[in-house]
Design an enzyme around this catalytic site. Structure first.
Site, mmCIF file in Angstrom:
data_model
loop_
_atom_site.group_PDB
_atom_site.id
_atom_site.type_symbol
_atom_site.label_atom_id
_atom_site.label_comp_id
_atom_site.label_asym_id
_atom_site.label_seq_id
_atom_site.Cartn_x
_atom_site.Cartn_y
_atom_site.Cartn_z
ATOM 1 N NE ARG A 122 -2.424 0.832 3.840
ATOM 2 C CZ ARG A 122 -3.267 0.294 4.576
ATOM 3 N NH1 ARG A 122 -4.331 0.422 4.437
ATOM 4 N NH2 ARG A 122 -2.952 0.005 5.820
ATOM 5 N NE ARG A 152 -1.991 3.474 7.403
ATOM 6 C CZ ARG A 152 -3.183 2.995 7.787
ATOM 7 N NH1 ARG A 152 -4.345 3.243 6.873
ATOM 8 N NH2 ARG A 152 -3.571 2.313 8.533
ATOM 9 N NE ARG A 163 -2.914 -1.612 11.369
ATOM 10 C CZ ARG A 163 -2.366 -1.225 10.016
ATOM 11 N NH1 ARG A 163 -1.154 -1.367 9.772
ATOM 12 N NH2 ARG A 163 -3.135 -1.053 8.958
HETATM 13 P P1 AP5 Z 1 -7.651 -0.269 2.208
HETATM 14 O O1 AP5 Z 1 -8.707 0.121 1.561
HETATM 15 O O2 AP5 Z 1 -6.479 0.688 2.718
HETATM 16 O O3 AP5 Z 1 -7.959 -1.104 3.703
HETATM 17 P P2 AP5 Z 1 -8.446 -0.865 5.130
HETATM 18 O O4 AP5 Z 1 -9.410 -1.838 5.459
HETATM 19 O O5 AP5 Z 1 -8.831 0.862 5.119
HETATM 20 O O6 AP5 Z 1 -6.904 -0.584 5.719
HETATM 21 P P3 AP5 Z 1 -6.355 -0.089 6.926
HETATM 22 O O7 AP5 Z 1 -5.045 -0.420 7.372
HETATM 23 O O8 AP5 Z 1 -6.642 1.393 6.750
HETATM 24 O O9 AP5 Z 1 -7.300 -0.307 8.126
HETATM 25 P P4 AP5 Z 1 -7.032 -0.294 9.864
HETATM 26 O O10 AP5 Z 1 -8.421 -0.698 10.263
HETATM 27 O O11 AP5 Z 1 -5.776 -1.212 9.960
HETATM 28 O O12 AP5 Z 1 -6.418 1.227 9.787
HETATM 29 P P5 AP5 Z 1 -7.283 2.497 10.161
HETATM 30 O O13 AP5 Z 1 -6.594 3.552 9.208
HETATM 31 O O14 AP5 Z 1 -8.650 2.352 10.314
HETATM 32 O O15 AP5 Z 1 -7.015 -1.325 1.374
HETATM 33 C C1 AP5 Z 1 -5.697 -2.048 1.843
HETATM 34 C C2 AP5 Z 1 -4.451 -2.062 0.661
HETATM 35 O O16 AP5 Z 1 -5.240 -3.163 -0.193
HETATM 36 C C3 AP5 Z 1 -4.730 -1.018 -0.479
HETATM 37 O O17 AP5 Z 1 -3.349 -0.605 -0.880
HETATM 38 C C4 AP5 Z 1 -5.759 -1.242 -1.484
HETATM 39 O O18 AP5 Z 1 -5.585 -0.501 -2.971
HETATM 40 C C5 AP5 Z 1 -5.976 -2.659 -1.626
HETATM 41 N N1 AP5 Z 1 -7.257 -3.330 -1.992
HETATM 42 C C6 AP5 Z 1 -8.596 -3.196 -1.456
HETATM 43 N N2 AP5 Z 1 -9.214 -3.828 -1.715
HETATM 44 C C7 AP5 Z 1 -8.523 -4.691 -2.586
HETATM 45 C C8 AP5 Z 1 -9.081 -5.837 -3.409
HETATM 46 N N3 AP5 Z 1 -10.313 -6.189 -3.398
HETATM 47 N N4 AP5 Z 1 -8.159 -6.443 -4.327
HETATM 48 C C9 AP5 Z 1 -6.964 -6.142 -4.173
HETATM 49 N N5 AP5 Z 1 -6.454 -4.888 -3.433
HETATM 50 C C10 AP5 Z 1 -7.299 -4.517 -2.799
HETATM 51 O O19 AP5 Z 1 -6.494 2.639 11.688
HETATM 52 C C11 AP5 Z 1 -5.092 2.954 11.769
HETATM 53 C C12 AP5 Z 1 -5.050 2.797 13.431
HETATM 54 O O20 AP5 Z 1 -5.843 3.890 14.090
HETATM 55 C C13 AP5 Z 1 -5.515 1.776 14.136
HETATM 56 O O21 AP5 Z 1 -4.503 0.596 13.819
HETATM 57 C C14 AP5 Z 1 -5.700 2.241 15.570
HETATM 58 O O22 AP5 Z 1 -4.505 2.344 16.227
HETATM 59 C C15 AP5 Z 1 -6.239 3.486 15.294
HETATM 60 N N6 AP5 Z 1 -7.710 3.390 15.206
HETATM 61 C C16 AP5 Z 1 -8.723 3.807 13.981
HETATM 62 N N7 AP5 Z 1 -9.669 3.664 14.364
HETATM 63 C C17 AP5 Z 1 -9.822 3.331 15.906
HETATM 64 C C18 AP5 Z 1 -10.824 2.942 16.626
HETATM 65 N N8 AP5 Z 1 -12.538 3.056 16.265
HETATM 66 N N9 AP5 Z 1 -10.536 2.688 17.914
HETATM 67 C C19 AP5 Z 1 -9.345 2.561 18.199
HETATM 68 N N10 AP5 Z 1 -8.343 2.898 17.493
HETATM 69 C C20 AP5 Z 1 -8.606 3.268 16.152
#
Ligand code: AP5
Length: 209
Positions: A122, A152, A163
């Site tokens: 990514r 990132r 995670r």
């Molecule tokens: P992408 O769409 O970026 O995936 P995602 O599920 O959004 O992944 P994240 O890593 O952003 O999720 P996350 O939940 O760990 O992190 P978040 O930012 O929420 O896709 C990933 C890749 O795959 C991309 O390159 C895309 O192009 C590719 N792709 C997608 N679909 C595809 C397909 N069908 N086929 C092929 N390729 C594909 O959170 C980050 C951090 O913030 C957390 O770890 C935590 O510390 C904190 N945080 C956030 N929200 C909370 C909360 N509610 N409570 C507590 N802590 C929180």
């Protein structure tokens, strides 16, 4: 309509939420994006969040719930929301119940090895936050705004595996939490991206919501 996207890190929540939100005219609210914006702005919340995000841990529930209470006061949240990354714990889901009613939960299913490969590939635009994969976008700049694409800080194999462990322990129970309400649709998140987005839109349009 208010929709939750559930799924492990890298399952495609952000990628799908962006497409579905645009098509269905719903506000895409990503807690990860809000926290990263706070880190970039150098705020107190950003400093606190960074200490958790960098090690793959969840930011404390009380911090996230207060942040989302404020976010839900904004005008765009009144016309329906698409939640990406929230709720992530049962305490957050219970707090969400006091903010709005949820109509549907899209649960993205994908196994851990696919996730690790995706997350390592990514790249995100440091200006607009647009998400790419080096597998399908070889350029080093954003095709929307020309910004530089970067990795990132939490996208390394060790943090991603942590995670995923945290997801299994704290977020996966939400599938049952919402399944008891009969509002969960499971989606194979290994389909080609545009096909998967169309499939989800179809589910949301055809379900009696
Ligand atoms: P992408 O769409 O970026 O995936 P995602 O599920 O959004 O992944 P994240 O890593 O952003 O999720 P996350 O939940 O760990 O992190 P978040 O930012 O929420 O896709 C990933 C890749 O795959 C991309 O390159 C895309 O192009 C590719 N792709 C997608 N679909 C595809 C397909 N069908 N086929 C092929 N390729 C594909 O959170 C980050 C951090 O913030 C957390 O770890 C935590 O510390 C904190 N945080 C956030 N929200 C909370 C909360 N509610 N409570 C507590 N802590 C929180």
């Amino acid at each position: 309509m208010n929709i939750i996207f559930l799924g492990p890190p890298g399952s495609g929540k952000g990628t799908m939420a962006e497409r579905v939100g645009k098509e269905m005219k719903l506000a895409h609210i990503s807690t990860g994006d809000i926290l990263r914006a706070e880190i970039k702005a150098g705020s107190e919340l950003g400093g606190l969040a960074k200490s958790y995000i960098d090690k793959g841990a969840l930011v404390p529930d009380s911090v996230i719930i207060d942040m989302m209470r404020e976010r839900f006061k904004q005008d765009d949240a009144k016309g329906g929301v698409l939640l990406d990354g929230f709720p992530r714990t049962v305490a957050q889901a219970e707090a969400l119940d006091s903010l709005t009613a949820i109509d549907a939960v899209i649960n993205l299913e994908v196994d851990v090895q696919v996730i690790v490969n995706r997350v390592i590939a990514r790249r995100v635009c440091e200006q607009c936050g647009c998400v790419y994969s080096v597998k399908t976008h070889a350029a080093s700049d954003c095709s929307k705004c020309g910004g530089k694409l970067v990795i990132r800080p939490d996208d390394n194999e060790q943090t991603v595996r942590e995670r995923f462990r945290v997801y299994e322990e704290q977020t996966q129970p939400l599938i049952d939490f919402y399944a008891q309400r009969g509002i969960v649709s499971n989606v194979d998140a290994t389909m080609p991206i545009e096909e998967e987005a169309a499939y989800i839109i179809d589910i949301l349009n055809t379900e009696k919501i």
